[in-house]
Design a protein around this motif. Sequence first.
Motif, PDB file in Angstrom:
ATOM      1  N   HIS A  58       0.841  -1.200   0.000  1.00 56.20           N
ATOM      2  CA  HIS A  58       0.000   0.000   0.000  1.00 56.20           C
ATOM      3  C   HIS A  58       0.879   1.254   0.000  1.00 56.20           C
ATOM      4  N   LEU A  59       1.611   1.464  -1.073  1.00 53.01           N
ATOM      5  CA  LEU A  59       2.524   2.599  -1.126  1.00 53.01           C
ATOM      6  C   LEU A  59       1.804   3.924  -1.349  1.00 53.01           C
ATOM      7  N   ALA A  60       0.516   3.874  -1.675  1.00 50.78           N
ATOM      8  CA  ALA A  60      -0.232   5.112  -1.884  1.00 50.78           C
ATOM      9  C   ALA A  60      -0.822   5.671  -0.590  1.00 50.78           C
ATOM     10  N   THR A  61      -0.618   4.996   0.520  1.00 46.71           N
ATOM     11  CA  THR A  61      -1.133   5.504   1.785  1.00 46.71           C
ATOM     12  C   THR A  61      -0.258   6.645   2.299  1.00 46.71           C
ATOM     13  N   ASP A  62      -0.832   7.445   3.213  1.00 45.53           N
ATOM     14  CA  ASP A  62      -0.076   8.603   3.704  1.00 45.53           C
ATOM     15  C   ASP A  62       1.101   8.204   4.583  1.00 45.53           C
ATOM     16  N   ALA A  63       1.203   6.927   4.937  1.00 45.76           N
ATOM     17  CA  ALA A  63       2.353   6.459   5.722  1.00 45.76           C
ATOM     18  C   ALA A  63       3.660   6.651   4.967  1.00 45.76           C
ATOM     19  N   PHE A  64       3.574   6.789   3.626  1.00 48.40           N
ATOM     20  CA  PHE A  64       4.781   6.944   2.811  1.00 48.40           C
ATOM     21  C   PHE A  64       4.877   8.316   2.147  1.00 48.40           C
ATOM     22  N   ASP A  65       4.029   9.240   2.539  1.00 45.62           N
ATOM     23  CA  ASP A  65       4.027  10.549   1.892  1.00 45.62           C
ATOM     24  C   ASP A  65       5.345  11.305   2.058  1.00 45.62           C
ATOM     25  N   ASP A  66       6.020  11.082   3.180  1.00 47.16           N
ATOM     26  CA  ASP A  66       7.211  11.884   3.467  1.00 47.16           C
ATOM     27  C   ASP A  66       8.510  11.312   2.907  1.00 47.16           C
ATOM     28  N   ASP A  67       8.530  10.012   2.602  1.00 53.31           N
ATOM     29  CA  ASP A  67       9.821   9.423   2.210  1.00 53.31           C
ATOM     30  C   ASP A  67       9.711   8.320   1.164  1.00 53.31           C
ATOM     31  N   LEU A  68       8.692   8.370   0.315  1.00 51.19           N
ATOM     32  CA  LEU A  68       8.529   7.289  -0.668  1.00 51.19           C
ATOM     33  C   LEU A  68       9.741   7.117  -1.583  1.00 51.19           C
ATOM     34  N   PRO A  69      10.389   8.181  -2.055  1.00 50.78           N
ATOM     35  CA  PRO A  69      11.575   7.958  -2.890  1.00 50.78           C
ATOM     36  C   PRO A  69      12.651   7.133  -2.187  1.00 50.78           C
ATOM     37  N   GLU A  70      12.847   7.395  -0.904  1.00 48.73           N
ATOM     38  CA  GLU A  70      13.837   6.625  -0.140  1.00 48.73           C
ATOM     39  C   GLU A  70      13.378   5.186   0.062  1.00 48.73           C
ATOM     40  N   VAL A  71      12.084   4.994   0.296  1.00 50.19           N
ATOM     41  CA  VAL A  71      11.524   3.644   0.466  1.00 50.19           C
ATOM     42  C   VAL A  71      11.753   2.817  -0.796  1.00 50.19           C
ATOM     43  N   ILE A  72      11.493   3.419  -1.947  1.00 47.22           N
ATOM     44  CA  ILE A  72      11.680   2.701  -3.207  1.00 47.22           C
ATOM     45  C   ILE A  72      13.160   2.460  -3.478  1.00 47.22           C
ATOM     46  N   ALA A  73      13.991   3.409  -3.139  1.00 45.42           N
ATOM     47  CA  ALA A  73      15.435   3.221  -3.328  1.00 45.42           C
ATOM     48  C   ALA A  73      15.942   2.063  -2.470  1.00 45.42           C
ATOM     49  N   ARG A  74      15.472   1.986  -1.222  1.00 45.40           N
ATOM     50  CA  ARG A  74      15.882   0.879  -0.351  1.00 45.40           C
ATOM     51  C   ARG A  74      15.378  -0.458  -0.892  1.00 45.40           C
ATOM     52  N   ALA A  75      14.189  -0.457  -1.448  1.00 48.28           N
ATOM     53  CA  ALA A  75      13.652  -1.690  -2.028  1.00 48.28           C
ATOM     54  C   ALA A  75      14.521  -2.163  -3.182  1.00 48.28           C
ATOM     55  N   LYS A  76      14.889  -1.243  -4.058  1.00 50.19           N
ATOM     56  CA  LYS A  76      15.716  -1.622  -5.197  1.00 50.19           C
ATOM     57  C   LYS A  76      17.084  -2.124  -4.748  1.00 50.19           C
ATOM     58  N   GLU A  77      17.616  -1.507  -3.705  1.00 45.92           N
ATOM     59  CA  GLU A  77      18.902  -1.973  -3.167  1.00 45.92           C
ATOM     60  C   GLU A  77      18.799  -3.391  -2.618  1.00 45.92           C
ATOM     61  N   ALA A  78      17.586  -3.764  -2.164  1.00 43.94           N
ATOM     62  CA  ALA A  78      17.355  -5.107  -1.632  1.00 43.94           C
ATOM     63  C   ALA A  78      16.934  -6.094  -2.728  1.00 43.94           C
ATOM     64  N   ASN A  79      17.061  -5.672  -4.000  1.00 47.84           N
ATOM     65  CA  ASN A  79      16.763  -6.523  -5.141  1.00 47.84           C
ATOM     66  C   ASN A  79      15.263  -6.736  -5.354  1.00 47.84           C
ATOM     67  N   VAL A  80      14.469  -5.755  -4.935  1.00 48.73           N
ATOM     68  CA  VAL A  80      13.038  -5.769  -5.237  1.00 48.73           C
ATOM     69  C   VAL A  80      12.862  -5.002  -6.544  1.00 48.73           C
ATOM     70  N   ARG A  81      12.421  -5.700  -7.594  1.00 49.38           N
ATOM     71  CA  ARG A  81      12.334  -5.088  -8.910  1.00 49.38           C
ATOM     72  C   ARG A  81      11.021  -4.359  -9.154  1.00 49.38           C
ATOM     73  N   ALA A  82       9.954  -4.801  -8.468  1.00 46.68           N
ATOM     74  CA  ALA A  82       8.644  -4.195  -8.709  1.00 46.68           C
ATOM     75  C   ALA A  82       7.746  -4.449  -7.516  1.00 46.68           C
ATOM     76  N   ALA A  83       6.724  -3.596  -7.393  1.00 42.33           N
ATOM     77  CA  ALA A  83       5.736  -3.741  -6.326  1.00 42.33           C
ATOM     78  C   ALA A  83       4.342  -3.559  -6.910  1.00 42.33           C
ATOM     79  N   LEU A  84       3.470  -4.502  -6.634  1.00 33.17           N
ATOM     80  CA  LEU A  84       2.069  -4.356  -6.999  1.00 33.17           C
ATOM     81  C   LEU A  84       1.402  -3.546  -5.901  1.00 33.17           C
ATOM     82  N   VAL A  85       1.035  -2.324  -6.252  1.00 32.89           N
ATOM     83  CA  VAL A  85       0.480  -1.375  -5.285  1.00 32.89           C
ATOM     84  C   VAL A  85      -1.043  -1.431  -5.376  1.00 32.89           C
ATOM     85  N   VAL A  86      -1.678  -1.852  -4.288  1.00 31.89           N
ATOM     86  CA  VAL A  86      -3.125  -2.039  -4.284  1.00 31.89           C
ATOM     87  C   VAL A  86      -3.839  -0.791  -3.761  1.00 31.89           C
ATOM     88  N   ALA A  87      -5.095  -0.663  -4.181  1.00 31.80           N
ATOM     89  CA  ALA A  87      -5.980   0.384  -3.669  1.00 31.80           C
ATOM     90  C   ALA A  87      -7.108  -0.279  -2.893  1.00 31.80           C
TER      91      ALA A  87
END
Length: 280
Positions: free
Chosen positions: A18-47
Motif C-alpha cells: 500500500h505505497l499510496a497511503t499517507d504512511a509513505f508521503d514523506d519518504d517514498l523515494p527513499e523507500v523505493i530506493a531501499r527496495a531496489k537496493e534489496a533486489n526488489v524489482r517491482a511492487a504491486l500497489v493495491v488500492a
Amino acid sequence: MSGDDDSAVPYYVDVHCHLATDAFDDDLPEVIARAKEANVRAALVVAEDLSEFQKVLDLQEKYPDFVMPCLGIHPVQGDPFVGTQRSVNEDDLTGVCEFIEAHSDRIYAIGEVGLDFTPRFVPTSDDKDTQKEVLRKQIELAKKLDLPLNVHSRSAGHHAIETLRAHNAEKVVLHAFDGKPSYALQGVKHGYYFSIPPSIARSAQKQKLVKQLPLESLLLETDSPVLAAEEHARNEPMNITIACQHIADIKQIPRETVMKVILENTFKLFPKLRNILLKV
C-alpha cells in the motif's frame, strides 16, 4: 534475458503493498530506493477505495519501472484512525468498474478485494452477504478484463475460497491468508496462490501455512506499511527478504531456490508483469 531463463538471475516482486497511503508521503523515494537496493524489482500497489485509484496511477507515472497498479474495493471501508471503518456496501462500487475499465491497460490486478468477517465489521448475515456480492461483481470484472484478483480474506478464509470457486475465479492470490492450511489447500487445488508477508517471523499460523503448502503455490508480499516482522513497526518493500528467508528456513532449501520458484510463480499469475520486467 529470454522468457525461458527469466528466473536465472532471481529478484523479488512484492505482490501486495500500500505505497499510496499517507504512511509513505514523506519518504517514498527513499523507500523505493531501499527496495531496489534489496533486489526488489517491482511492487504491486493495491488500492482499497475509489478515492485512492488516481493516487496509485499517479505513483505509476512517477515510478513506472517499479509501481504496478492494482485497483479494487476492499471489504472494509472508512478510516481506521478516526474510527469510521464499516463493512462495504454496493454503493461503494459506484463508478469503480467504469474507472477500472477505462484504465485497464495500466492495471495488473483487481485488488484489494475480498471478504473480512471480523465480527465488528459484520454484525449481521446481511453484511456478509453484501460483502460476497461486492466481491462477486469484482470477480466478474476481473474475468471480463482477464486480470488476476488480489484478495483479502481476514477471518473469512474458507468463505473467500468458496466464493471465488463458486464464481469460477481462476487467477487468484490470497494475501496474508490467516485461515487453516486445510482451507488453503482447497485453494491450491484450484490453482490459487498465497502470498507470505514478513510477519511470518512472528506468526505460528503463517509458519504452519508455509510448511504445508507447496512452494509452487507461494508468492511474496509485504502488505506495507503493515505486517512487518516486528509488531507495530512500519513495514516497507525491502523487508520482503525476511519473508523469503523464513520460507527457505521452513522448507529447508536455499533462499535462491525460493526466489527462483516464487519469481516464476509470480510471472505465471501476472503475465503482464513478466512482459514489463523483461524490457527493463
